[in-house]
Enzyme design. Structure first.
Site, PDB file in Angstrom:
ATOM      1  N   GLY A 153      76.275  -1.185   6.442  1.00  8.89           N
ATOM      2  CA  GLY A 153      75.170  -2.043   6.855  1.00  8.89           C
ATOM      3  C   GLY A 153      75.305  -3.517   6.526  1.00  8.89           C
ATOM      4  N   ASP A 183      72.412  -4.577   2.975  1.00 14.68           N
ATOM      5  CA  ASP A 183      71.572  -4.934   4.119  1.00 14.68           C
ATOM      6  C   ASP A 183      70.092  -4.933   3.764  1.00 14.68           C
ATOM      7  OD1 ASP A 183      71.516  -2.162   3.795  1.00 14.68           O
ATOM      8  OD2 ASP A 183      72.075  -1.690   5.853  1.00 14.68           O
ATOM      9  N   ASP A 188      65.276  -0.810  -0.016  1.00 14.14           N
ATOM     10  CA  ASP A 188      64.166   0.060   0.377  1.00 14.14           C
ATOM     11  C   ASP A 188      63.586   0.657  -0.908  1.00 14.14           C
ATOM     12  OD1 ASP A 188      62.436   1.584   1.944  1.00 14.14           O
ATOM     13  OD2 ASP A 188      63.922   3.100   2.437  1.00 14.14           O
ATOM     14  N   LYS A 194      62.048  -4.269   1.932  1.00 14.32           N
ATOM     15  CA  LYS A 194      60.863  -3.636   2.509  1.00 14.32           C
ATOM     16  C   LYS A 194      59.729  -3.646   1.509  1.00 14.32           C
ATOM     17  CE  LYS A 194      62.294  -0.286   5.744  1.00 14.32           C
ATOM     18  NZ  LYS A 194      62.414   1.119   6.133  1.00 14.32           N
ATOM     19  N   PHE A 199      60.951   1.083  10.326  1.00 13.36           N
ATOM     20  CA  PHE A 199      62.385   1.365  10.382  1.00 13.36           C
ATOM     21  C   PHE A 199      63.055   0.354  11.307  1.00 13.36           C
ATOM     22  CE2 PHE A 199      66.374   3.322  11.429  1.00 13.36           C
ATOM     23  CZ  PHE A 199      66.781   3.815  10.204  1.00 13.36           C
ATOM     24  N   VAL A 200      63.948  -0.435  10.756  1.00  6.67           N
ATOM     25  CA  VAL A 200      64.552  -1.527  11.528  1.00  6.67           C
ATOM     26  C   VAL A 200      66.040  -1.279  11.795  1.00  6.67           C
ATOM     27  CG1 VAL A 200      62.907  -3.303  10.827  1.00  6.67           C
ATOM     28  CG2 VAL A 200      64.921  -2.869   9.402  1.00  6.67           C
ATOM     29  N   ASP A 216      71.677   0.406  11.239  1.00  5.40           N
ATOM     30  CA  ASP A 216      71.885   1.370  12.320  1.00  5.40           C
ATOM     31  C   ASP A 216      70.774   2.394  12.420  1.00  5.40           C
ATOM     32  OD1 ASP A 216      72.601   2.731   9.829  1.00  5.40           O
ATOM     33  OD2 ASP A 216      73.250   4.348  11.156  1.00  5.40           O
ATOM     34  N   ARG A 255      74.077  -1.479  15.403  1.00  6.37           N
ATOM     35  CA  ARG A 255      74.499  -2.405  14.351  1.00  6.37           C
ATOM     36  C   ARG A 255      74.878  -3.779  14.894  1.00  6.37           C
ATOM     37  NH1 ARG A 255      75.224   0.617   9.618  1.00  6.37           N
ATOM     38  NH2 ARG A 255      76.104   2.693   9.884  1.00  6.37           N
TER      39      ARG A 255
END
Ligand code: 5GP
Ligand code: MG
Length: 171
Positions: free
Chosen positions: A38, A94, A97, A125, A146-147, A153, A159
Site C-alpha cells: 500500500g 498507507d 486504521d 482513520k 473504506f478507501v 487496494d 492501487r
C-alpha cells in the site's frame, strides 16, 4: 466512485510533508522502510522530494482478517529489510486504521536497533485506533470509510488511481 481526496491535493500535501521531513532530519542519513504494498506510490512520490542521503527498504506485513474487521495474527516478512543498526529509520505506511500493523512493525524494527524510529502515514482513520500510536507525519485524517487508490487496494485492484476514493458499500 466518490473522490475523497483529489490527486492535486495529495501532491500538495506530499510537498509539505517532504519539506517537513527534510527539515527535521537536517541532512542526516535515513532509511525509509515502506510497508508493502500500500505504501508504494506514497513512497515513490515522497522520496523524490527529499534531498537527503537516503536508503529505501521494504517490509511486508500480512494480517489474517476474518469476516469482521478485527485483525487476526500478523505475519511479518522482513527479508527485504537491510541492516538498520545505527540508522535513522522512517517507517512509511498507507493508512493507520486500528494501529495493529504499525505497532507490530515498530516492535520488530526496534529489535534491529536503529538510532531513531519515526512513523509516517498518508492517511489516518478517525475513531478506529485501538492501539495508542502517534505518527510523526500524517498526510490526511479521514472518516471511517473504506478507501482505495493511491496505493490502497480492494482485492489488489485500484492501487493505481491517482486520487483517494471511497469504495461503495454493497447494498
Ligand atoms: P491496521 O493494522 O492499522 O488496522 O490496518 C492497517 C492496514 O489495513 C493498512 O495497511 C491497509 O492495508 C488496511 N486498511 C485499513 N483501512 C483501509 C482502507 O480504508 N482501505 C484499504 N484499501 N485498506 C485499509
Ligand atoms: Mg497495508
Amino acid at each position: 466512485m466518490e473522490v475523497l481526496i483529489p490527486a492535486d491535493r495529495i501532491q500538495r500535501r506530499i510537498d509539505e510533508l517532504g519539506r517537513q521531513i527534510q527539515h527535521d532530519y537536517a541532512a542526516q542519513p535515513i532509511t525509509i522502510v515502506g510497508v508493502l504494498t500500500g505504501s508504494l506510490i506514497f513512497l515513490a512520490d515522497l522520496v523524490r522530494r527529499l534531498d537527503l542521503p537516503l536508503r529505501i527498504a521494504l517490509i511486508q506485513a500480512s494480517s489474517y482478517r476474518g469476516a469482521t474487521t478485527t485483525p487476526g495474527a500478523l505475519r511479518i516478512q522482513a527479508d527485504l529489510v537491510p541492516d538498520l543498526r545505527g540508522r535513522h529509520v522512517l517507517l512509511l505506511d498507507d493508512i493507520l486504521d486500528t494501529g495493529q500493523t504499525l505497532s507490530h512493525l515498530i516492535r520488530h524494527l526496534e529489535t534491529l536497533e536503529p538510532i531513531s524510529l519515526r512513523i509516517a502515514v498518508l492517511l489516518r482513520k478517525l475513531g478506529r485506533q485501538s492501539i495508542p500510536l502517534e505518527p510523526h507525519y500524517c498526510g490526511f485524517e479521514i472518516p471511517d470509510r473504506f478507501v482505495v487508490g493511491y496505493g490502497l487496494d480492494y482485492n489488489d485492484e485500484y492501487r493505481h488511481l491517482p486520487h483517494i476514493a471511497v469504495l461503495p458499500t454493497p447494498s
